[in-house]
Design an enzyme around this catalytic site. Structure first.
Site, PDB file in Angstrom:
ATOM      1  N   ASP A 175       0.835  -1.195   0.000  1.00 14.77           N
ATOM      2  CA  ASP A 175       0.000   0.000   0.000  1.00 14.77           C
ATOM      3  C   ASP A 175       0.875   1.253   0.000  1.00 14.77           C
ATOM      4  O   ASP A 175       2.104   1.166   0.002  1.00 14.77           O
ATOM      5  CB  ASP A 175      -0.919  -0.026   1.230  1.00 14.77           C
ATOM      6  CG  ASP A 175      -2.339   0.414   0.916  1.00 14.77           C
ATOM      7  OD1 ASP A 175      -2.506   1.269   0.029  1.00 14.77           O
ATOM      8  OD2 ASP A 175      -3.276  -0.084   1.562  1.00 14.77           O
ATOM      9  N   ASP A 246     -11.090   1.828  -3.423  1.00 22.76           N
ATOM     10  CA  ASP A 246     -11.404   0.505  -2.891  1.00 22.76           C
ATOM     11  C   ASP A 246     -12.851   0.131  -3.172  1.00 22.76           C
ATOM     12  O   ASP A 246     -13.738   0.991  -3.193  1.00 22.76           O
ATOM     13  CB  ASP A 246     -11.234   0.490  -1.371  1.00 22.76           C
ATOM     14  CG  ASP A 246      -9.792   0.482  -0.917  1.00 22.76           C
ATOM     15  OD1 ASP A 246      -8.900   0.621  -1.760  1.00 22.76           O
ATOM     16  OD2 ASP A 246      -9.568   0.359   0.299  1.00 22.76           O
TER      17      ASP A 246
END
Length: 431
Positions: A175, A246
């Site tokens: 990430d 997301d």
């Protein structure tokens, strides 16, 4: 004042706000020396091994469990993948997302698994997965901290990569939260350097570790020029990349989940020109399971993801998977479209506010065609053979991959009375 925490893109369906916070907060942060871009470390084209010749398939805990994760939950889901036959159909990489580690590194600077959640440690977890014939995936962050404030890899890339290799990790998802921007350098330069450092560290271990890059998700709202540039170098440093927001979490309403599926489809479908075989656009997890979505909705996501040659990574409770969800996830004909050896992402051939048609050439000369009704009422959808890129032929054989129905067409490819939120997926053979 220390910078505000950086949310992962799209957390709570607030992707634009999160990325704005990322830019504002991190540009003001003091930068460790290792965050400064080093031109000598810039990634060279094609240097990361091609470890994902087909889109990866598997399971990840994040969308369903978030931080409520432990050794038993992971292994129970892994066993369920095997028991349901999904592992045999390709869902073999089990990835533990954020929150698996302790809040501080060990005395030697090493990453330490949370001793309550993972009492036997991560090497043990990997061994158990490998004994089941599965692959072991793990999560880290190229910043100072992960999105949930656990230790990041910045300043520890070589050590962390070596530790992952020692644990026999097969897949790393990296990430990009809490990335400090060095003075005099742009956000894009900094992300490029840090992901390049992690890429080299993983490669230097000598272990084949598939590398999932999240960098483009942090640039979705920075303009197409820089967004596409980041996708370009992500394809150099890794095997697949998260492109944007997301997908919705399990705690979201069914309406919000469906909205996120449509949103992620729409942005990812436009990126087909930036994908190439072995380097994959990733529009995030599959939500088939105990999610409140209808059969038509979870089937649409599966069919559309297959058309886009997207990674098929389920994020649900596999231990309680309904027969309906197993049927959707395990449809071998739809999986074959996703995993087709030609490795081409299907492209949009027509669309309007409530529908889209995609075409995807397949290795054996067939073409997959998806007709998607995203609207609230039933519609008949069609596309001409020419628009879909089909070769000229006297007729076309159509195999509907969800129902199994086989028909013929003399020209137009038609799906009649497509229910709301449904997708008809054909495999079309000339003649």
């Amino acid at each position: 004042m220390s910078p505000s925490p950086v949310s992962r893109p799209g957390r709570a369906l607030a992707g634009l706000t999160a990325v704005a916070a990322c830019s504002a907060g991190l540009l003001a942060a003091p930068a460790p020396a290792s965050a400064a871009p080093d031109p000598a470390r810039a990634p060279a084209a094609g240097t990361y091994p091609n470890l994902a010749p087909r889109p990866p398939m598997g399971w990840n805990n994040w969308s369903y469990y978030m931080c409520d994760i432990n050794e038993k939950t992971v292994l129970d889901n892994a066993r369920a993948l095997v028991r349901t036959g999904l592992a045999g159909k390709g869902y073999r990489t089990v990835t533990i997302d954020d929150c698996w580690m302790g809040r501080a590194r060990g005395s030697r600077g090493e990453l330490v698994a949370d001793p309550v959640k993972f009492p036997h440690g991560m090497a043990y977890l990997g061994r158990q997965l490998h004994r089941m014939g599965l692959k072991f995936g793990i999560y880290e962050d190229v910043g100072t901290l992960t999105c949930e404030k656990f230790p990041g890899s910045l300043g520890h890339f070589q050590e962390d990569a070596a530790q992952f290799a020692e644990w026999k990790v097969d897949y790393v998802k990296a990430d990009g939260c809490n990335v400090p921007i060095a003075p005099g350098h742009t956000k894009e330069e900094t992300y490029r350097d840090l992901y390049g450092q992690m890429s080299r560290a993983l490669r230097d271990t000598g272990r084949p570790i598939t590398f999932s890059v999240s960098a483009p998700a942090y640039f979705q709202f920075d303009g197409d020029t820089v967004w596409h540039q980041v996708i370009g170098w992500s394809a150099e440093v890794g095997n697949l990349w998260r492109g944007g927001r997301d997908v919705a979490l399990q705690q979201s309403t069914p309406a919000a989940k469906w909205s996120s599926i449509v949103y992620n489809f729409r942005y990812n479908a436009k990126l087909s020109g930036l994908q190439k075989p072995g380097r994959w656009n990733d529009p995030d997890f599959l939500l088939a399971g105990d999610t409140g979505l209808t059969r038509e909705e979870i089937q649409s996501q599966m069919s559309l993801w297959a058309m886009m040659a997207a990674p098929l990574i389920s994020s649900t409770d596999v231990t309680g998977l309904s027969g309906q969800a197993r049927s959707v996830l395990g449809n071998k004909n739809v999986i074959a479209v996703d995993q087709d050896a030609l490795g081409v992402q299907g492209h949009l051939v027509q669309q309007d506010d409530g529908s889209a048609v995609l075409a995807k050439p397949l290795r054996n000369g067939d073409t997959a065609i998806a007709l998607f009704n995203s609207g609230a009422t039933a519609r008949t959808l069609s596309v001409t053979a020419a628009a879909a890129g089909l070769p000229q032929a006297g007729s076309y054989r159509l195999h509907e991959l969800v129902t199994g129905r086989r028909t013929r067409s003399g020209g137009d490819i038609v799906a009649r009375d497509v229910p709301p939120h449904s997708t008809v997926l054909y495999r079309v053979t000339p003649g």
